[in-house]
Design an enzyme around this catalytic site. Structure first.
Site, mmCIF file in Angstrom:
data_model
loop_
_atom_site.group_PDB
_atom_site.id
_atom_site.type_symbol
_atom_site.label_atom_id
_atom_site.label_comp_id
_atom_site.label_asym_id
_atom_site.label_seq_id
_atom_site.Cartn_x
_atom_site.Cartn_y
_atom_site.Cartn_z
ATOM 1 N N ARG A 1 -20.316 -43.286 10.925
ATOM 2 C CA ARG A 1 -20.014 -43.886 9.618
ATOM 3 C C ARG A 1 -21.170 -44.730 9.084
ATOM 4 N NH1 ARG A 1 -14.225 -44.048 8.454
ATOM 5 N NH2 ARG A 1 -13.662 -41.928 9.018
ATOM 6 N N ARG B 1 -18.943 -47.233 3.077
ATOM 7 C CA ARG B 1 -18.676 -48.423 2.262
ATOM 8 C C ARG B 1 -19.474 -49.654 2.640
ATOM 9 N NH1 ARG B 1 -12.271 -47.886 2.452
ATOM 10 N NH2 ARG B 1 -12.937 -47.026 4.434
ATOM 11 N N ARG C 1 -20.382 -43.487 -5.381
ATOM 12 C CA ARG C 1 -19.027 -42.956 -5.248
ATOM 13 C C ARG C 1 -18.073 -43.476 -6.327
ATOM 14 N NH1 ARG C 1 -15.847 -42.160 -1.165
ATOM 15 N NH2 ARG C 1 -14.437 -42.021 -2.907
ATOM 16 N N ASP D 1 -16.223 -34.970 5.999
ATOM 17 C CA ASP D 1 -15.046 -35.544 6.650
ATOM 18 C C ASP D 1 -14.407 -34.463 7.507
ATOM 19 O OD1 ASP D 1 -13.283 -38.158 6.471
ATOM 20 O OD2 ASP D 1 -11.935 -36.454 6.666
ATOM 21 N N TYR E 1 -3.171 -35.176 12.204
ATOM 22 C CA TYR E 1 -3.042 -35.386 10.753
ATOM 23 C C TYR E 1 -2.107 -34.353 10.136
ATOM 24 C CZ TYR E 1 -6.707 -38.944 10.648
ATOM 25 O OH TYR E 1 -7.422 -40.090 10.838
HETATM 26 O O1 CP3 Z 1 -21.727 -41.485 8.271
HETATM 27 C C1 CP3 Z 1 -20.931 -40.757 8.911
HETATM 28 O O2 CP3 Z 1 -20.565 -40.991 10.062
HETATM 29 C C2 CP3 Z 1 -20.480 -39.469 8.235
HETATM 30 C C3 CP3 Z 1 -19.299 -39.649 7.524
HETATM 31 C C4 CP3 Z 1 -17.913 -39.403 8.095
HETATM 32 C C5 CP3 Z 1 -16.789 -39.620 7.269
HETATM 33 N N1 CP3 Z 1 -15.677 -39.221 7.944
HETATM 34 C C6 CP3 Z 1 -16.846 -40.143 5.906
HETATM 35 C C7 CP3 Z 1 -15.687 -40.881 5.396
HETATM 36 C C8 CP3 Z 1 -17.460 -38.925 9.313
HETATM 37 C C9 CP3 Z 1 -18.250 -38.577 10.555
HETATM 38 C C10 CP3 Z 1 -16.041 -38.807 9.204
HETATM 39 C C11 CP3 Z 1 -15.172 -38.260 10.254
HETATM 40 C C12 CP3 Z 1 -13.762 -38.676 10.286
HETATM 41 N N2 CP3 Z 1 -12.868 -38.723 9.261
HETATM 42 C C13 CP3 Z 1 -13.071 -38.983 11.470
HETATM 43 C C14 CP3 Z 1 -13.671 -38.967 12.838
HETATM 44 C C15 CP3 Z 1 -14.516 -40.183 13.026
HETATM 45 C C16 CP3 Z 1 -13.728 -41.434 13.266
HETATM 46 O O3 CP3 Z 1 -13.877 -42.351 12.470
HETATM 47 O O4 CP3 Z 1 -12.996 -41.468 14.262
HETATM 48 C C17 CP3 Z 1 -11.744 -39.278 11.138
HETATM 49 C C18 CP3 Z 1 -10.643 -39.684 12.078
HETATM 50 C C19 CP3 Z 1 -11.623 -39.100 9.734
HETATM 51 C C20 CP3 Z 1 -10.403 -39.261 8.897
HETATM 52 C C21 CP3 Z 1 -10.644 -40.297 7.866
HETATM 53 N N3 CP3 Z 1 -11.313 -40.059 6.685
HETATM 54 C C22 CP3 Z 1 -10.319 -41.680 7.916
HETATM 55 C C23 CP3 Z 1 -9.556 -42.350 9.026
HETATM 56 C C24 CP3 Z 1 -10.816 -42.267 6.734
HETATM 57 C C25 CP3 Z 1 -10.835 -43.726 6.351
HETATM 58 C C26 CP3 Z 1 -9.771 -44.122 5.396
HETATM 59 C C27 CP3 Z 1 -10.175 -45.397 4.687
HETATM 60 O O5 CP3 Z 1 -10.315 -45.357 3.464
HETATM 61 O O6 CP3 Z 1 -10.358 -46.419 5.363
HETATM 62 C C28 CP3 Z 1 -11.428 -41.247 5.991
HETATM 63 C C29 CP3 Z 1 -12.118 -41.392 4.711
HETATM 64 C C30 CP3 Z 1 -13.601 -41.457 4.836
HETATM 65 N N4 CP3 Z 1 -14.361 -40.545 5.508
HETATM 66 C C31 CP3 Z 1 -14.451 -42.407 4.241
HETATM 67 C C32 CP3 Z 1 -15.754 -42.050 4.573
HETATM 68 C C33 CP3 Z 1 -17.040 -42.716 4.146
HETATM 69 C C34 CP3 Z 1 -14.000 -43.565 3.356
HETATM 70 C C35 CP3 Z 1 -13.777 -43.009 1.983
HETATM 71 C C36 CP3 Z 1 -14.305 -43.920 0.919
HETATM 72 O O7 CP3 Z 1 -15.484 -44.301 0.960
HETATM 73 O O8 CP3 Z 1 -13.520 -44.194 -0.022
#
Ligand code: CP3
Length: 354
Positions: free
Chosen positions: A38, A42, A51, A87, A162
């Site tokens: 990540r 944000r 975004r 994602d 999920y």
């Molecule tokens: O920089 C990186 O690592 C690449 C980006 C990345 C995202 N998702 C972007 C994202 C990666 C590697 C993921 C994988 C992902 N997504 C996982 C496995 C990694 C982990 O964290 O365990 C999982 C479980 C998800 C599912 C998911 N998608 C979650 C739990 C969330 C967060 C919800 C929230 O808003 O707090 C997302 C959304 C997400 N994926 C965001 C980002 C940057 C946030 C969206 C935003 O910016 O509005």
């Protein structure tokens, strides 16, 4: 069989001494490689600005936006790898499954999967459905120079959770119930997800990513017995399909201390570890031959500089007692993290002997 194209075919770059790839293969890198799960997201004001008017999935399916967001943390922090901005639900979305990413919540599935008919209705993934992702990879390879690009996918269990729960779940109760009550539905769903995950990773490899990470983020919710019976065969198939792809495979989950031996059996080259156990202990549990990735607690980034430095030096010390170390957090960067702390952390890791 899908293999990574020769560098010449992609018109590019010699990564033979890239610290991430050297460490991931068990060699001796010039410095300890460091990147952050990540790292794009944000915590970066430039990400929030880009975004502002674009939904998460839309951003993942817009190649120039994906490329720019992926590059932001590389420019800012000087990390040793880019991770594709995407994602774990992107391949589901691309294949036509009704899923959205709700801000502050995470992935939400419109029609949760609970029955054999639900599984039978799931689509497969064709590589052309993720063309925006592979186009973004092509853009990135031109921009990244000597920095490797990591592709990724969600592992079948984490995706299944999920899909069955319909969204994020603390206890995964419907998922664990379905495994037992309807094993044929469970195994059918996992089989489907192996296909989707494998296709997604193979498309990324063919487009030129330099390493892949399989995120089984929530596998740590399982007992080792359940993991071995219900999950390991499927993660093994995904990783096995990429064995000859020519890129290191990283396998990560949270809270997996008791599962590390079994996760290592699934066949990845590098085992990702959260902050709950020392890295050298983790490497032993994972069989003692594989490099490990981790494992700073992301919450420690909020501590005073001296405490943070002490933790980083401890982890580097423990990392020297493993077959190889890729420095990372034990899970993703928290949204309120001060990005300057991450930049200084990269400098600190790079200033230490490998
Ligand atoms: O920089 C990186 O690592 C690449 C980006 C990345 C995202 N998702 C972007 C994202 C990666 C590697 C993921 C994988 C992902 N997504 C996982 C496995 C990694 C982990 O964290 O365990 C999982 C479980 C998800 C599912 C998911 N998608 C979650 C739990 C969330 C967060 C919800 C929230 O808003 O707090 C997302 C959304 C997400 N994926 C965001 C980002 C940057 C946030 C969206 C935003 O910016 O509005």
């Amino acid at each position: 069989m899908v293999t990574k194209p020769a560098p010449a075919a992609l018109g590019r770059r010699d990564l033979s001494t890239a610290p991430l790839l050297v460490a991931a293969r068990g060699g001796r890198p010039s410095r300890v490689p460091v990147w952050f799960m990540r790292q794009a997201g944000r915590s970066l004001p430039e990400y929030r600005a880009l975004r502002a008017d674009t939904g998460m999935l839309q951003a993942c399916m817009t190649p120039d936006l994906t490329c720019e967001i992926t590059l932001q943390p590389v420019r800012r922090h000087g990390v040793d790898a880019a991770i594709l901005f995407s994602d774990i639900v992107v391949p589901l979305y691309a294949a036509g499954v009704g899923v959205d990413i709700v801000p502050g919540t995470g992935p939400v599935v419109a029609k949760p999967v609970r029955t054999a008919a639900d599984v039978a209705a799931l689509p497969d993934l064709d590589a052309e459905q993720v063309a925006p992702v592979t186009d973004a990879i092509a853009l990135l390879l031109r921009e990244l120079g000597a920095t490797p690009l990591i592709g990724f996918a969600g592992a079948p269990f984490t995706l299944a959770s999920y899909m069955i729960e319909g969204g994020p779940s603390r206890n995964h109760e419907r998922t664990k119930a379905l495994m037992r009550a309807a094993p044929e539905v469970w195994h059918g769903l996992m089989d489907k997800l192996v296909g989707i995950t494998t296709s997604f990773l193979q498309a990324q490899v063919q487009a030129g990513v330099d390493a892949v990470q399989l995120f089984d983020s929530w596998a740590g919710a399982l007992s080792v017995r359940d993991y071995r019976q219900y999950v390991l065969p499927y993660s093994s198939r995904v990783l096995g399909a990429l064995a000859d792809a020519g890129v290191p495979r990283i396998h990560f989950g949270v809270g997996t201390g008791e599962l590390l031996g079994s996760m290592a059996e699934a066949g990845a080259d590098v085992i990702g570890v959260d902050w709950r156990i020392p890295l050298d202990d983790a490497a032993r549990r994972a069989g003692g031959t594989r490099p490990v990735q981790g494992n700073l607690d992301p919450a420690v980034l909020f501590a005073d500089p001296a405490s943070l430095e002490a933790e980083v030096l401890r982890i580097l010390d423990e990392g020297r007692r493993t077959p190889g170390h890729v420095f990372n957090l034990g899970h993703g960067v928290l949204p309120d993290t001060d990005p300057d702390v991450l930049t200084r952390l990269v400098e600190l890791v790079h200033s230490q002997n490998p």
